[in-house]
Design a protein around this motif. Structure first.
Motif, PDB file in Angstrom:
ATOM      1  N   HIS A 110     -86.184  77.917 -24.155  1.00  0.00           N
ATOM      2  CA  HIS A 110     -84.872  78.110 -23.526  1.00  0.00           C
ATOM      3  C   HIS A 110     -84.664  77.219 -22.281  1.00  0.00           C
ATOM      4  O   HIS A 110     -83.580  76.665 -22.084  1.00  0.00           O
ATOM      5  CB  HIS A 110     -84.754  79.592 -23.140  1.00  0.00           C
ATOM      6  N   HIS A 114     -81.859  74.231 -21.683  1.00  0.00           N
ATOM      7  CA  HIS A 114     -80.882  74.087 -20.591  1.00  0.00           C
ATOM      8  C   HIS A 114     -80.809  72.617 -20.163  1.00  0.00           C
ATOM      9  O   HIS A 114     -79.732  72.073 -19.931  1.00  0.00           O
ATOM     10  CB  HIS A 114     -81.290  74.945 -19.386  1.00  0.00           C
ATOM     11  N   SER A 135     -81.225  79.254 -12.855  1.00  0.00           N
ATOM     12  CA  SER A 135     -80.611  80.302 -13.674  1.00  0.00           C
ATOM     13  C   SER A 135     -80.893  81.657 -13.049  1.00  0.00           C
ATOM     14  O   SER A 135     -81.368  81.746 -11.911  1.00  0.00           O
ATOM     15  CB  SER A 135     -81.162  80.233 -15.096  1.00  0.00           C
ATOM     16  N   GLY A 136     -80.625  82.720 -13.824  1.00  0.00           N
ATOM     17  CA  GLY A 136     -80.868  84.067 -13.315  1.00  0.00           C
ATOM     18  C   GLY A 136     -82.352  84.380 -13.209  1.00  0.00           C
ATOM     19  O   GLY A 136     -82.754  85.260 -12.454  1.00  0.00           O
ATOM     20  N   GLY A 162     -80.321  82.248  -8.989  1.00  0.00           N
ATOM     21  CA  GLY A 162     -79.303  83.130  -9.572  1.00  0.00           C
ATOM     22  C   GLY A 162     -79.456  84.556  -9.067  1.00  0.00           C
ATOM     23  O   GLY A 162     -78.470  85.248  -8.805  1.00  0.00           O
ATOM     24  N   ASP A 166     -76.900  87.001  -7.272  1.00  0.00           N
ATOM     25  CA  ASP A 166     -76.594  88.323  -7.845  1.00  0.00           C
ATOM     26  C   ASP A 166     -76.953  89.464  -6.893  1.00  0.00           C
ATOM     27  O   ASP A 166     -76.232  90.457  -6.795  1.00  0.00           O
ATOM     28  CB  ASP A 166     -77.320  88.510  -9.189  1.00  0.00           C
ATOM     29  N   GLY A 179     -72.850  86.034  -9.234  1.00  0.00           N
ATOM     30  CA  GLY A 179     -72.774  84.598  -8.910  1.00  0.00           C
ATOM     31  C   GLY A 179     -71.362  84.023  -9.018  1.00  0.00           C
ATOM     32  O   GLY A 179     -70.841  83.457  -8.048  1.00  0.00           O
ATOM     33  N   ASP A 183     -68.867  82.624  -5.891  1.00  0.00           N
ATOM     34  CA  ASP A 183     -68.275  81.293  -6.006  1.00  0.00           C
ATOM     35  C   ASP A 183     -66.757  81.375  -5.794  1.00  0.00           C
ATOM     36  O   ASP A 183     -66.164  80.598  -5.041  1.00  0.00           O
ATOM     37  CB  ASP A 183     -68.596  80.753  -7.414  1.00  0.00           C
ATOM     38  N   GLY A 270     -77.394  78.489 -15.478  1.00  0.00           N
ATOM     39  CA  GLY A 270     -76.204  79.238 -15.068  1.00  0.00           C
ATOM     40  C   GLY A 270     -75.662  78.878 -13.689  1.00  0.00           C
ATOM     41  O   GLY A 270     -74.449  78.746 -13.503  1.00  0.00           O
ATOM     42  N   ASN A 274     -71.930  76.636 -10.424  1.00  0.00           N
ATOM     43  CA  ASN A 274     -71.427  76.920  -9.070  1.00  0.00           C
ATOM     44  C   ASN A 274     -70.704  75.701  -8.479  1.00  0.00           C
ATOM     45  O   ASN A 274     -71.262  74.604  -8.420  1.00  0.00           O
ATOM     46  CB  ASN A 274     -72.607  77.325  -8.178  1.00  0.00           C
ATOM     47  N   THR A 301     -74.114  78.214 -18.468  1.00  0.00           N
ATOM     48  CA  THR A 301     -74.690  79.535 -18.737  1.00  0.00           C
ATOM     49  C   THR A 301     -75.191  79.557 -20.192  1.00  0.00           C
ATOM     50  O   THR A 301     -74.951  78.621 -20.961  1.00  0.00           O
ATOM     51  CB  THR A 301     -73.657  80.646 -18.480  1.00  0.00           C
ATOM     52  N   ASP A 302     -75.863  80.642 -20.550  1.00  0.00           N
ATOM     53  CA  ASP A 302     -76.567  80.661 -21.831  1.00  0.00           C
ATOM     54  C   ASP A 302     -75.635  80.420 -23.024  1.00  0.00           C
ATOM     55  O   ASP A 302     -74.555  81.007 -23.121  1.00  0.00           O
ATOM     56  CB  ASP A 302     -77.308  81.997 -21.995  1.00  0.00           C
TER      57      ASP A 302
HETATM   58  O1  KG4 Z   1     -78.657  80.434 -17.421  1.00  0.00           O
HETATM   59  P1  KG4 Z   1     -78.043  81.774 -17.307  1.00  0.00           P
HETATM   60  O2  KG4 Z   1     -76.753  82.047 -18.046  1.00  0.00           O
HETATM   61  O3  KG4 Z   1     -79.023  82.901 -17.783  1.00  0.00           O
HETATM   62  C1  KG4 Z   1     -80.379  82.854 -17.537  1.00  0.00           C
HETATM   63  O4  KG4 Z   1     -81.088  82.172 -18.317  1.00  0.00           O
HETATM   64  O5  KG4 Z   1     -80.773  83.484 -16.532  1.00  0.00           O
HETATM   65  O6  KG4 Z   1     -77.835  82.074 -15.744  1.00  0.00           O
HETATM   66  C2  KG4 Z   1     -77.248  83.242 -15.274  1.00  0.00           C
HETATM   67  C3  KG4 Z   1     -77.175  83.185 -13.751  1.00  0.00           C
HETATM   68  C4  KG4 Z   1     -76.732  84.494 -13.112  1.00  0.00           C
HETATM   69  O7  KG4 Z   1     -77.601  84.767 -12.025  1.00  0.00           O
HETATM   70  C5  KG4 Z   1     -75.317  84.191 -12.609  1.00  0.00           C
HETATM   71  O8  KG4 Z   1     -74.925  84.925 -11.486  1.00  0.00           O
HETATM   72  C6  KG4 Z   1     -75.443  82.716 -12.281  1.00  0.00           C
HETATM   73  O9  KG4 Z   1     -76.224  82.187 -13.333  1.00  0.00           O
HETATM   74  N1  KG4 Z   1     -74.133  82.048 -12.220  1.00  0.00           N
HETATM   75  C7  KG4 Z   1     -73.609  81.560 -11.073  1.00  0.00           C
HETATM   76  C8  KG4 Z   1     -72.339  81.032 -11.407  1.00  0.00           C
HETATM   77  N2  KG4 Z   1     -72.136  81.222 -12.756  1.00  0.00           N
HETATM   78  C9  KG4 Z   1     -73.261  81.833 -13.229  1.00  0.00           C
HETATM   79  N3  KG4 Z   1     -74.094  81.538  -9.822  1.00  0.00           N
HETATM   80  C10 KG4 Z   1     -73.316  80.990  -8.872  1.00  0.00           C
HETATM   81  N4  KG4 Z   1     -72.088  80.471  -9.115  1.00  0.00           N
HETATM   82  C11 KG4 Z   1     -71.559  80.470 -10.357  1.00  0.00           C
HETATM   83  N5  KG4 Z   1     -70.355  79.950 -10.579  1.00  0.00           N
END
Ligand code: KG4
Ligand code: ZN
Length: 333
Positions: A110, A114, A135-136, A162, A166, A179, A183, A270, A274, A301-302
């Motif tokens: 994964h 990315h 990411s998260g 992330g 969060d 997140g 933003d 993810g 931002n 994002t995923d």
């Molecule tokens: O990559 P992802 O979709 O899932 C993982 O693999 O973790 O990342 C999700 C993370 C979450 O913490 C979410 O709050 C953050 O990405 N995220 C953001 C934004 N869009 C998603 N953080 C800050 N600003 C954003 N616009």
């Protein structure tokens, strides 16, 4: 000829994509909204919803791409890292589907996917490049030497970027995932209104757990003086927190670029959605002469499109796995 079906189920998005000779022709993403009311992803619920979503998502992706399942040449899937129960749904589906149609299986990491999302559209980065993957669950600076030759040169010692977003959102009483909301509110605030301490970590590594605690104490102290502090200063708090996180992320990226003498710089994951991080990276084009690569929003994002493009490059390399494959909650490159 290659038509690849790709499945992503590592966390709370059930996603299915089709890659036709290196081009993404479908990318269906079923977001799981059920977790919002719990303030975070509930693994057991995520697995159940993947189970409900996966077959309709596959049918929808095939219909959008106008592909019959008998025209497929391989099935790619996320093997890890991620939530084990969630991964099991995608992996089991992919194995059964491949067995029924007598297709080769492709296992994808994964976090690598990315990064490989940068090979979906133009402009594509040139090897070697550096990618900040945020990411998260992860925060990594990766030296990308080739499609599947990657080295983590810096990473977080505790929380991911992330999570910093969060968890701050949670302190501010904003719903999960916070997140994107931070933003949104940050756009109307002053990024220099409040100052937060910068973690002092050696080398190219990160740490966000102390940062999160400092925000918790800061809010608690301010609320003692004025119990409407969060409501009245929400935009300024969000802008200042975002500004601090982006600075922390970028400082180590600048250090890595110098140390490795590389000016091909990408962001992924993810948090690369931002706007503060995207703008800060764009500014580096002018100030440091970096060639910057920022993914389209739908590939931050995923999503399964990134699994499909990674699968396509593994297909070209004939890198297949057997039916004895199993998911991995933790997985290195
Ligand atoms: O990559 P992802 O979709 O899932 C993982 O693999 O973790 O990342 C999700 C993370 C979450 O913490 C979410 O709050 C953050 O990405 N995220 C953001 C934004 N869009 C998603 N953080 C800050 N600003 C954003 N616009
Ligand atoms: Zn992810």
């Amino acid at each position: 000829m290659s038509v690849i079906l790709a499945i992503e189920s590592s966390c709370d998005e059930t996603s299915v994509a089709i890659c036709n000779n290196g081009k993404i022709t479908a990318n269906v993403i079923a977001n799981q909204t059920i977790h919002e009311k719990y303030g975070g992803v509930i693994p057991e619920l995520a697995s159940r919803v993947h189970q409900q979503n996966i077959v309709p998502a596959v049918q929808q992706a095939l219909a959008i791409a106008k592909v019959n399942k008998n025209e497929l040449n391989a099935v790619a899937f996320t093997r890890g890292p991620g939530l084990l129960g969630a991964l099991l749904v995608g992996v089991s589906f992919a194995k059964s589907f491949a067995l029924a149609l007598d297709l080769p299986l492709i296992a994808v990491n994964h976090m690598q996917a990315h990064i490989l999302a940068h090979f979906i559209d133009e402009p594509k980065p040139k090897f070697p490049f550096l990618c900040l993957t945020v990411s998260g669950g992860h925060t990594q600076i990766v030296l990308v030497k080739d499609y599947f030759d990657m080295e983590i040169i810096g990473e977080t010692l505790d929380d991911a970027a992330g999570e910093a977003f969060d968890k701050t959102a949670k302190i501010l009483n904003l719903p999960y995932p916070g997140g994107p909301l931070i933003d949104k509110y940050a756009k109307e605030g002053d990024p220099l209104a409040f100052k937060f301490p910068v973690p002092q970590i050696q080398g190219l590594n990160y740490s966000f757990s102390g940062f999160k605690t400092s925000i918790l104490y800061f809010i608690r102290d301010k609320q003692k003086e004025n119990n409407l502090f969060v409501e009245q200063s929400l935009a300024d708090i969000c802008a200042s927190v975002q500004h601090s996180i982006v600075n922390i992320l970028l400082n180590k990226l600048k250090k890595a670029a110098k140390q490795y003498n590389i000016n091909e710089i990408a962001i992924a994951g993810g948090v690369s959605a931002n706007s503060g991080l995207r703008n800060a990276l764009l500014a580096m084009k002018e100030s440091a002469g970096w060639n910057v690569y920022i993914p389209a929003f739908e590939y931050c994002t995923d999503n399964a499109a990134m699994i499909a493009i990674a699968g396509y490059h593994k297909f070209l390399a004939e890198d297949f796995v057997g039916q004895d494959i199993s998911p991995m909650a933790r997985m290195n490159f």
